[in-house]
Design a protein around this motif. Structure first.
Motif, PDB file in Angstrom:
ATOM      1  N   MET A 141      14.787   8.211  -0.849  1.00  0.00           N
ATOM      2  CA  MET A 141      13.853   8.826   0.090  1.00  0.00           C
ATOM      3  C   MET A 141      12.871   7.755   0.546  1.00  0.00           C
ATOM      4  SD  MET A 141      11.335  11.048  -2.398  1.00  0.00           S
ATOM      5  CE  MET A 141      10.226  11.392  -1.019  1.00  0.00           C
ATOM      6  N   ILE A 142      12.456   7.836   1.800  1.00  0.00           N
ATOM      7  CA  ILE A 142      11.483   6.875   2.322  1.00  0.00           C
ATOM      8  C   ILE A 142      10.195   6.994   1.522  1.00  0.00           C
ATOM      9  CG2 ILE A 142      10.165   6.196   4.358  1.00  0.00           C
ATOM     10  CD1 ILE A 142      12.404   7.245   6.082  1.00  0.00           C
ATOM     11  N   SER A 143       9.585   5.855   1.183  1.00  0.00           N
ATOM     12  CA  SER A 143       8.446   5.882   0.259  1.00  0.00           C
ATOM     13  C   SER A 143       7.194   5.199   0.797  1.00  0.00           C
ATOM     14  CB  SER A 143       8.847   5.244  -1.081  1.00  0.00           C
ATOM     15  OG  SER A 143       9.126   3.870  -0.916  1.00  0.00           O
ATOM     16  N   PHE A 144       6.938   5.349   2.097  1.00  0.00           N
ATOM     17  CA  PHE A 144       5.598   4.979   2.559  1.00  0.00           C
ATOM     18  C   PHE A 144       4.580   5.851   1.836  1.00  0.00           C
ATOM     19  CE2 PHE A 144       8.017   3.622   6.382  1.00  0.00           C
ATOM     20  CZ  PHE A 144       7.547   2.326   6.467  1.00  0.00           C
ATOM     21  N   LEU A 161      -7.104   9.538  -7.703  1.00  0.00           N
ATOM     22  CA  LEU A 161      -8.231   8.607  -7.638  1.00  0.00           C
ATOM     23  C   LEU A 161      -8.141   7.487  -8.662  1.00  0.00           C
ATOM     24  CD1 LEU A 161     -11.157  11.146  -7.122  1.00  0.00           C
ATOM     25  CD2 LEU A 161     -10.142   9.644  -5.397  1.00  0.00           C
ATOM     26  N   SER A 162      -7.412   7.703  -9.729  1.00  0.00           N
ATOM     27  CA  SER A 162      -7.376   6.730 -10.815  1.00  0.00           C
ATOM     28  C   SER A 162      -6.170   5.803 -10.768  1.00  0.00           C
ATOM     29  CB  SER A 162      -7.405   7.457 -12.164  1.00  0.00           C
ATOM     30  OG  SER A 162      -6.295   8.333 -12.295  1.00  0.00           O
ATOM     31  N   ARG A 163      -5.434   5.772  -9.653  1.00  0.00           N
ATOM     32  CA  ARG A 163      -4.287   4.862  -9.551  1.00  0.00           C
ATOM     33  C   ARG A 163      -4.715   3.440  -9.224  1.00  0.00           C
ATOM     34  NH1 ARG A 163      -1.714   6.620 -12.862  1.00  0.00           N
ATOM     35  NH2 ARG A 163      -3.579   7.861 -13.184  1.00  0.00           N
ATOM     36  N   VAL A 164      -5.969   3.227  -8.820  1.00  0.00           N
ATOM     37  CA  VAL A 164      -6.459   1.899  -8.471  1.00  0.00           C
ATOM     38  C   VAL A 164      -7.563   1.498  -9.434  1.00  0.00           C
ATOM     39  CG1 VAL A 164      -5.850   2.024  -6.034  1.00  0.00           C
ATOM     40  CG2 VAL A 164      -8.036   2.933  -6.792  1.00  0.00           C
ATOM     41  N   LYS A 165      -7.927   0.206  -9.422  1.00  0.00           N
ATOM     42  CA  LYS A 165      -8.900  -0.315 -10.375  1.00  0.00           C
ATOM     43  C   LYS A 165     -10.327  -0.298  -9.848  1.00  0.00           C
ATOM     44  CE  LYS A 165      -5.531  -3.347 -12.635  1.00  0.00           C
ATOM     45  NZ  LYS A 165      -5.185  -4.735 -12.990  1.00  0.00           N
ATOM     46  N   SER A 166     -10.501  -0.246  -8.541  1.00  0.00           N
ATOM     47  CA  SER A 166     -11.853  -0.235  -7.986  1.00  0.00           C
ATOM     48  C   SER A 166     -11.919   0.704  -6.789  1.00  0.00           C
ATOM     49  CB  SER A 166     -12.284  -1.647  -7.567  1.00  0.00           C
ATOM     50  OG  SER A 166     -11.527  -2.094  -6.454  1.00  0.00           O
ATOM     51  N   ARG A 167     -13.132   1.143  -6.482  1.00  0.00           N
ATOM     52  CA  ARG A 167     -13.348   2.104  -5.410  1.00  0.00           C
ATOM     53  C   ARG A 167     -12.949   1.554  -4.046  1.00  0.00           C
ATOM     54  NH1 ARG A 167     -17.925   3.605  -2.143  1.00  0.00           N
ATOM     55  NH2 ARG A 167     -17.935   5.845  -1.716  1.00  0.00           N
ATOM     56  N   SER A 168     -13.086   0.232  -3.869  1.00  0.00           N
ATOM     57  CA  SER A 168     -12.770  -0.375  -2.572  1.00  0.00           C
ATOM     58  C   SER A 168     -11.274  -0.413  -2.286  1.00  0.00           C
ATOM     59  CB  SER A 168     -13.330  -1.801  -2.516  1.00  0.00           C
ATOM     60  OG  SER A 168     -12.764  -2.596  -3.551  1.00  0.00           O
ATOM     61  N   ASP A 169     -10.458  -0.133  -3.291  1.00  0.00           N
ATOM     62  CA  ASP A 169      -9.008  -0.215  -3.119  1.00  0.00           C
ATOM     63  C   ASP A 169      -8.375   1.104  -2.690  1.00  0.00           C
ATOM     64  OD1 ASP A 169      -9.052  -2.854  -3.890  1.00  0.00           O
ATOM     65  OD2 ASP A 169      -8.711  -2.409  -6.008  1.00  0.00           O
ATOM     66  N   ILE A 170      -9.194   2.144  -2.477  1.00  0.00           N
ATOM     67  CA  ILE A 170      -8.643   3.438  -2.073  1.00  0.00           C
ATOM     68  C   ILE A 170      -9.352   3.934  -0.816  1.00  0.00           C
ATOM     69  CG2 ILE A 170     -10.204   4.737  -3.589  1.00  0.00           C
ATOM     70  CD1 ILE A 170      -7.867   6.740  -3.988  1.00  0.00           C
ATOM     71  N   MET A 191       0.842  -1.199   0.000  1.00  0.00           N
ATOM     72  CA  MET A 191       0.000   0.000   0.000  1.00  0.00           C
ATOM     73  C   MET A 191       0.874   1.245   0.000  1.00  0.00           C
ATOM     74  SD  MET A 191      -2.978   1.173   2.671  1.00  0.00           S
ATOM     75  CE  MET A 191      -3.795   2.745   2.491  1.00  0.00           C
ATOM     76  N   VAL A 192       0.429   2.248  -0.733  1.00  0.00           N
ATOM     77  CA  VAL A 192       1.149   3.519  -0.819  1.00  0.00           C
ATOM     78  C   VAL A 192       0.189   4.652  -0.458  1.00  0.00           C
ATOM     79  CG1 VAL A 192       2.487   5.066  -2.302  1.00  0.00           C
ATOM     80  CG2 VAL A 192       2.617   2.602  -2.648  1.00  0.00           C
ATOM     81  N   VAL A 193       0.715   5.650   0.238  1.00  0.00           N
ATOM     82  CA  VAL A 193      -0.074   6.823   0.612  1.00  0.00           C
ATOM     83  C   VAL A 193       0.298   7.971  -0.323  1.00  0.00           C
ATOM     84  CG1 VAL A 193      -0.623   8.473   2.438  1.00  0.00           C
ATOM     85  CG2 VAL A 193      -0.194   6.073   3.004  1.00  0.00           C
ATOM     86  N   PHE A 194      -0.714   8.657  -0.852  1.00  0.00           N
ATOM     87  CA  PHE A 194      -0.490   9.834  -1.687  1.00  0.00           C
ATOM     88  C   PHE A 194      -0.844  11.089  -0.909  1.00  0.00           C
ATOM     89  CE2 PHE A 194      -1.701   7.130  -5.604  1.00  0.00           C
ATOM     90  CZ  PHE A 194      -0.444   6.565  -5.611  1.00  0.00           C
ATOM     91  N   VAL A 234      -4.328   2.010  -2.184  1.00  0.00           N
ATOM     92  CA  VAL A 234      -3.836   3.380  -2.068  1.00  0.00           C
ATOM     93  C   VAL A 234      -4.554   4.086  -0.931  1.00  0.00           C
ATOM     94  CG1 VAL A 234      -3.882   5.665  -3.167  1.00  0.00           C
ATOM     95  CG2 VAL A 234      -3.097   3.682  -4.452  1.00  0.00           C
ATOM     96  N   GLY A 235      -3.803   4.874  -0.164  1.00  0.00           N
ATOM     97  CA  GLY A 235      -4.387   5.782   0.820  1.00  0.00           C
ATOM     98  C   GLY A 235      -4.149   7.204   0.357  1.00  0.00           C
ATOM     99  N   LEU A 236      -5.177   8.017   0.355  1.00  0.00           N
ATOM    100  CA  LEU A 236      -5.064   9.407  -0.084  1.00  0.00           C
ATOM    101  C   LEU A 236      -5.218  10.312   1.132  1.00  0.00           C
ATOM    102  CD1 LEU A 236      -4.809  11.518  -2.290  1.00  0.00           C
ATOM    103  CD2 LEU A 236      -7.267  11.310  -2.718  1.00  0.00           C
ATOM    104  N   TYR A 237      -4.136  11.026   1.464  1.00  0.00           N
ATOM    105  CA  TYR A 237      -4.104  11.898   2.643  1.00  0.00           C
ATOM    106  C   TYR A 237      -4.194  13.341   2.169  1.00  0.00           C
ATOM    107  CZ  TYR A 237      -2.195  14.179   6.830  1.00  0.00           C
ATOM    108  OH  TYR A 237      -1.989  15.002   7.925  1.00  0.00           O
TER     109      TYR A 237
END
Length: 283
Positions: free
Chosen positions: A143-146, A179-188, A1-4, A161-164
């Motif tokens: 650089m740290i990439s959490f 919002l478009s980095r994942v394939k479904s709404r449940s993945d963000i 998982m990655v946070v944006f 994906v987590g969007l902060y």
């Protein structure tokens, strides 16, 4: 998982917090900063731009002066080292072992996933041409990439994906990219903060009408046969509904709506059309 997150300051905050949660001993790597030789000829520059001052300079393309790492922490390369082995700008790695001058890392992305590579300290020059002097930094190009900035995530497709959003996005299309980095709404998952610091379910979106109006006129001209030939170096841009994002997105309003998958082959997203007429499917 990655946070944006929208800005580099927000990314640093998330990275430092998540790194503190990982067990293990933390190791601090300090950079060695100095002016370039042609700048050192001036005594005035030597007095103003001291080593201590250069260590405080933060700009795009440079790692932090104080790089804190732990074993098993995910990091990202910010320089091209060996393209044949997939060690390019943006490659994600995981720290396996920490030495004084070399780091042992495992590749997490690309065709060489799973390979163990060695990352040395490198002499890095800032790419920012607005700086008053030329200087160089010797540091690990990592650089740290959490977390990463939304702009850095362009072109990637991720499973979770987590969007902060402690503050709204600041440029056209930025919210759509996140919002478009994942394939479904449940993945963000999205965390939005209001101006007062509390949690919120809506955020502002930046839309420049001039951007998509220009695309629309170009697309119409092509459809009418008014634009037949164009230079070979020109990139064709097609206008999709995804360019017509609303100025405000209310996530609570559609929390229980069947949004389907992101992207239906036509560049559309759940937030592509007007808020009161969102329907999903290929129709």
């Amino acid at each position: 998982m990655v946070v944006f997150a929208p800005t580099y300051d927000c990314v640093e905050f998330v990275n430092e917090y998540l790194c503190s949660l990982i067990p293990g001993k933390e190791k601090l790597y300090l950079s060695a900063d100095s002016m370039c030789k042609d700048e050192m000829s001036s005594e005035e520059n030597a007095q103003i731009y001291t080593t201590e001052f250069l260590s405080t300079v933060s700009c795009s393309g440079l790692p932090s002066h104080r790089l804190k790492l732990k074993e098993n922490v995910p990091v990202m390369l910010i320089r091209n080292i060996d393209q044949a082995r997939g060690l390019c700008n943006g490659t994600r790695l995981q720290v396996v072992r920490m030495g004084t001058h070399v780091l042992s890392c495992k590749v997490l992305s690309g065709k060489n996933t799973g390979d163990v590579v060695f990352i040395p300290r490198m002499t890095l020059d800032p790419s920012n041409s607005t700086l008053p002097i030329k200087f160089q930094m010797r540091q690990f190009p990592l650089m740290i990439s959490f977390a990463m900035t939304i702009n850095k995530s362009q072109g990637q497709t991720l499973s979770h994906v987590g969007l902060y959003l402690p503050k709204p996005v600041f440029s056209h299309g930025q919210l759509y990219v996140a919002l478009s980095r994942v394939k479904s709404r449940s993945d963000i998952k999205i965390l939005i903060k209001s101006e007062s610091g509390g949690l919120s379910s809506s955020t502002s979106n930046v839309v420049y009408k001039e951007v998509f109006m220009a695309k629309m006129m170009t697309s119409l001209a092509r459809a009418m046969g008014l634009m037949v030939a164009q230079p070979a170096a020109t990139v064709t841009t097609v206008l999709y509904y995804s360019d017509l994002l609303p100025r405000s997105v209310d996530f609570d309003r559609y929390r229980n709506t069947d949004m389907g998958k992101y992207g239906n082959g036509y560049g559309e997203t759940p937030f592509s059309k007007k808020l009161d007429t969102i329907k999903w499917g290929n129709a």
